[in-house]
Design a protein around this motif. Sequence first.
Motif, PDB file in Angstrom:
ATOM      1  N   LEU A   1       0.930  -1.254  -0.094  1.00  0.00           N
ATOM      2  CA  LEU A   1       0.016  -0.235   0.078  1.00  0.00           C
ATOM      3  C   LEU A   1       0.724   1.206   0.139  1.00  0.00           C
ATOM      4  O   LEU A   1       0.566   2.170  -0.747  1.00  0.00           O
ATOM      5  N   LEU A   2       2.045   1.295   0.740  1.00  0.00           N
ATOM      6  CA  LEU A   2       2.836   2.169   0.638  1.00  0.00           C
ATOM      7  C   LEU A   2       3.380   2.730  -0.620  1.00  0.00           C
ATOM      8  O   LEU A   2       3.341   3.998  -1.059  1.00  0.00           O
ATOM      9  N   ALA A   3       3.700   1.609  -1.359  1.00  0.00           N
ATOM     10  CA  ALA A   3       4.208   2.020  -2.624  1.00  0.00           C
ATOM     11  C   ALA A   3       3.215   2.564  -3.540  1.00  0.00           C
ATOM     12  O   ALA A   3       3.705   3.438  -4.487  1.00  0.00           O
ATOM     13  N   ARG A   4       2.013   2.319  -3.441  1.00  0.00           N
ATOM     14  CA  ARG A   4       1.037   3.019  -4.239  1.00  0.00           C
ATOM     15  C   ARG A   4       0.809   4.197  -3.879  1.00  0.00           C
ATOM     16  O   ARG A   4       0.651   5.282  -4.646  1.00  0.00           O
ATOM     17  N   LEU A   5       0.838   4.507  -2.459  1.00  0.00           N
ATOM     18  CA  LEU A   5       0.580   5.725  -1.944  1.00  0.00           C
ATOM     19  C   LEU A   5       1.669   6.680  -2.709  1.00  0.00           C
ATOM     20  O   LEU A   5       1.305   7.918  -2.915  1.00  0.00           O
ATOM     21  N   LEU A   6       2.951   6.136  -2.340  1.00  0.00           N
ATOM     22  CA  LEU A   6       4.110   7.116  -2.887  1.00  0.00           C
ATOM     23  C   LEU A   6       4.254   7.459  -4.397  1.00  0.00           C
ATOM     24  O   LEU A   6       4.844   8.228  -4.966  1.00  0.00           O
TER      25      LEU A   6
ATOM     26  N   ASP B   1      -6.888  -2.122  10.152  1.00  0.00           N
ATOM     27  CA  ASP B   1      -7.171  -0.753  10.811  1.00  0.00           C
ATOM     28  C   ASP B   1      -5.786  -0.234  11.123  1.00  0.00           C
ATOM     29  O   ASP B   1      -5.291   1.095  10.771  1.00  0.00           O
ATOM     30  N   GLU B   2      -5.152  -1.112  12.134  1.00  0.00           N
ATOM     31  CA  GLU B   2      -3.868  -0.641  12.468  1.00  0.00           C
ATOM     32  C   GLU B   2      -2.809  -0.559  11.603  1.00  0.00           C
ATOM     33  O   GLU B   2      -1.833   0.226  11.398  1.00  0.00           O
ATOM     34  N   ASP B   3      -2.789  -1.461  10.589  1.00  0.00           N
ATOM     35  CA  ASP B   3      -1.862  -1.248   9.482  1.00  0.00           C
ATOM     36  C   ASP B   3      -1.876  -0.235   8.516  1.00  0.00           C
ATOM     37  O   ASP B   3      -1.244   0.364   8.083  1.00  0.00           O
ATOM     38  N   LEU B   4      -3.190   0.110   8.353  1.00  0.00           N
ATOM     39  CA  LEU B   4      -3.491   1.198   7.639  1.00  0.00           C
ATOM     40  C   LEU B   4      -3.006   2.622   8.280  1.00  0.00           C
ATOM     41  O   LEU B   4      -2.366   3.398   7.635  1.00  0.00           O
ATOM     42  N   MET B   5      -3.188   2.920   9.505  1.00  0.00           N
ATOM     43  CA  MET B   5      -2.656   3.852  10.437  1.00  0.00           C
ATOM     44  C   MET B   5      -1.197   3.877  10.440  1.00  0.00           C
ATOM     45  O   MET B   5      -0.664   5.009  10.212  1.00  0.00           O
ATOM     46  N   ALA B   6      -0.561   2.758  10.661  1.00  0.00           N
ATOM     47  CA  ALA B   6       0.809   2.739  10.264  1.00  0.00           C
ATOM     48  C   ALA B   6       1.237   2.988   9.119  1.00  0.00           C
ATOM     49  O   ALA B   6       2.495   3.764   8.820  1.00  0.00           O
ATOM     50  N   THR B   7       0.813   2.552   8.004  1.00  0.00           N
ATOM     51  CA  THR B   7       1.209   2.825   6.641  1.00  0.00           C
ATOM     52  C   THR B   7       1.115   4.554   6.426  1.00  0.00           C
ATOM     53  O   THR B   7       1.927   5.024   5.658  1.00  0.00           O
ATOM     54  N   LEU B   8       0.050   5.074   6.953  1.00  0.00           N
ATOM     55  CA  LEU B   8      -0.278   6.353   6.456  1.00  0.00           C
ATOM     56  C   LEU B   8       0.649   7.365   7.266  1.00  0.00           C
ATOM     57  O   LEU B   8       1.134   8.287   6.813  1.00  0.00           O
ATOM     58  N   THR B   9       1.046   6.738   8.708  1.00  0.00           N
ATOM     59  CA  THR B   9       2.119   7.556   9.191  1.00  0.00           C
ATOM     60  C   THR B   9       3.281   7.523   8.484  1.00  0.00           C
ATOM     61  O   THR B   9       4.074   8.561   8.605  1.00  0.00           O
ATOM     62  N   GLU B  10       3.711   6.503   8.212  1.00  0.00           N
ATOM     63  CA  GLU B  10       5.225   6.246   7.265  1.00  0.00           C
ATOM     64  C   GLU B  10       5.146   6.982   6.127  1.00  0.00           C
ATOM     65  O   GLU B  10       6.110   7.419   5.595  1.00  0.00           O
ATOM     66  N   LEU B  11       3.713   7.222   5.539  1.00  0.00           N
ATOM     67  CA  LEU B  11       3.774   7.894   4.131  1.00  0.00           C
ATOM     68  C   LEU B  11       4.183   9.527   4.503  1.00  0.00           C
ATOM     69  O   LEU B  11       4.894  10.100   4.008  1.00  0.00           O
ATOM     70  N   THR B  12       3.615   9.916   5.699  1.00  0.00           N
ATOM     71  CA  THR B  12       4.091  11.268   5.977  1.00  0.00           C
ATOM     72  C   THR B  12       5.491  11.376   6.227  1.00  0.00           C
ATOM     73  O   THR B  12       6.218  12.230   5.747  1.00  0.00           O
ATOM     74  N   ALA B  13       6.108  10.351   7.017  1.00  0.00           N
ATOM     75  CA  ALA B  13       7.360  10.343   7.361  1.00  0.00           C
ATOM     76  C   ALA B  13       8.233  10.430   6.099  1.00  0.00           C
ATOM     77  O   ALA B  13       9.173  11.153   5.924  1.00  0.00           O
ATOM     78  N   VAL B  14       7.964   9.168   5.224  1.00  0.00           N
ATOM     79  CA  VAL B  14       8.998   9.174   4.083  1.00  0.00           C
ATOM     80  C   VAL B  14       8.796  10.572   2.998  1.00  0.00           C
ATOM     81  O   VAL B  14       9.951  11.053   2.667  1.00  0.00           O
TER      82      VAL B  14
END
Length: 399
Positions: free
Chosen positions: A234-239, A274-287
Amino acid sequence: MIVVGLMSGTSMDGLDVAVGEFGFDGEVLTLRPLGAEEYPWPPETRERLLGLLPPSAVGLAEVCEVDTLVGQASAAAVVRAIERFSGGRADLVASHGQTVFHWITDGRALGTLQLGQPAWITEATGLPVVSDVRARDIAAGGQGAPLASTLDTLWLADDTSAGAGTVPTRRAALNLGGIANVTVVGGRDEPVVAFDTGPANCLLDAAAHRVTGGRAGSDLDGRLALAGTVRPDLLARLLDEPYYRREAPKSTGRELFRADYVEPRCAGLPPVSDEDLMATLTELTAVTVADACRRYGLTEVVASGGGVRNPALMAALRERLSPAVLVTSDERGLPAGDKEAYLMALLGFLTWHGIPGVVPGATGSATPRVLGRITPGDAPLRLPEPAPSPRRLAVLPPV
């Protein structure tokens, strides 16, 4: 001069109000913070504000009504803040209003809309009000954002000069509101770089609202994210969002990073908890913040905004930004949660004195302009002679 600044960011969680005393000391602009507070929007007002955002379709009657509600709530907050922090006395109010649309086409800003009729503030206080602070910069070819670069450059400028034979320190001010923005400040003669990096809290807040069934408007203390694991797929798609590859100056908002932004990017993937979604969105901001900062060789990043209260986000940022050191603006004299409200007070003070409110090059405008429009107060409107632009901002300790 005592100025009240009001700011409601893209998180739409409340109205930040700050009262500051401003003055000139030669080439130095001084700010003595007198006090600040956050006033949550009344629940109905916040729901109606959120209801104006894309992809919603609303009529002009709703826009008009919300414009009035925000103006009235702003007026009440100003009255309370003046009484509490400056003994019932102030000279000027600067109100940002609530952004409901920021019009970007092919990377160029063409317009922006903030609601919050300033006449209600003037009627309640008798004071002149500076408002609509972004439009003039856009008309001059700028992005109208991030205006935080004005305060950031003046504020950090005193720490950027280096002695003979030393390498100038390169710092960035990072604001973690609904959208994250950075201002990179190098040596005194280096150009300022400022831009929106992408989402900070807006996607996190929308996801928290959904996964809690509306019981929470944010990931309180980062609990959901800390309980989850980043999903690389999911992170790859968001990035893959094209915005991240655009060159500065650039700006964005919730018209791109909408409440329904994440859902289509989850399509076809294994179920995301839900928890993995929040962890991934948090990582999106950091990255995205770290990637945007990396090219500038920073030694320190000074963070402010609501995101500094999220331990999960701050931990991810520290890891991604290393070897640059991440500190909060509190450690540099400005409360992290109040900085943008003091920014609005600063911009109002600059406008009142005929000083451009944009640092050259920071927003992309060819010529820095005096920002905003002034609603006259009860007294005759008498502006002082235009003052020279200050060299830096000194934050004085409270009395």
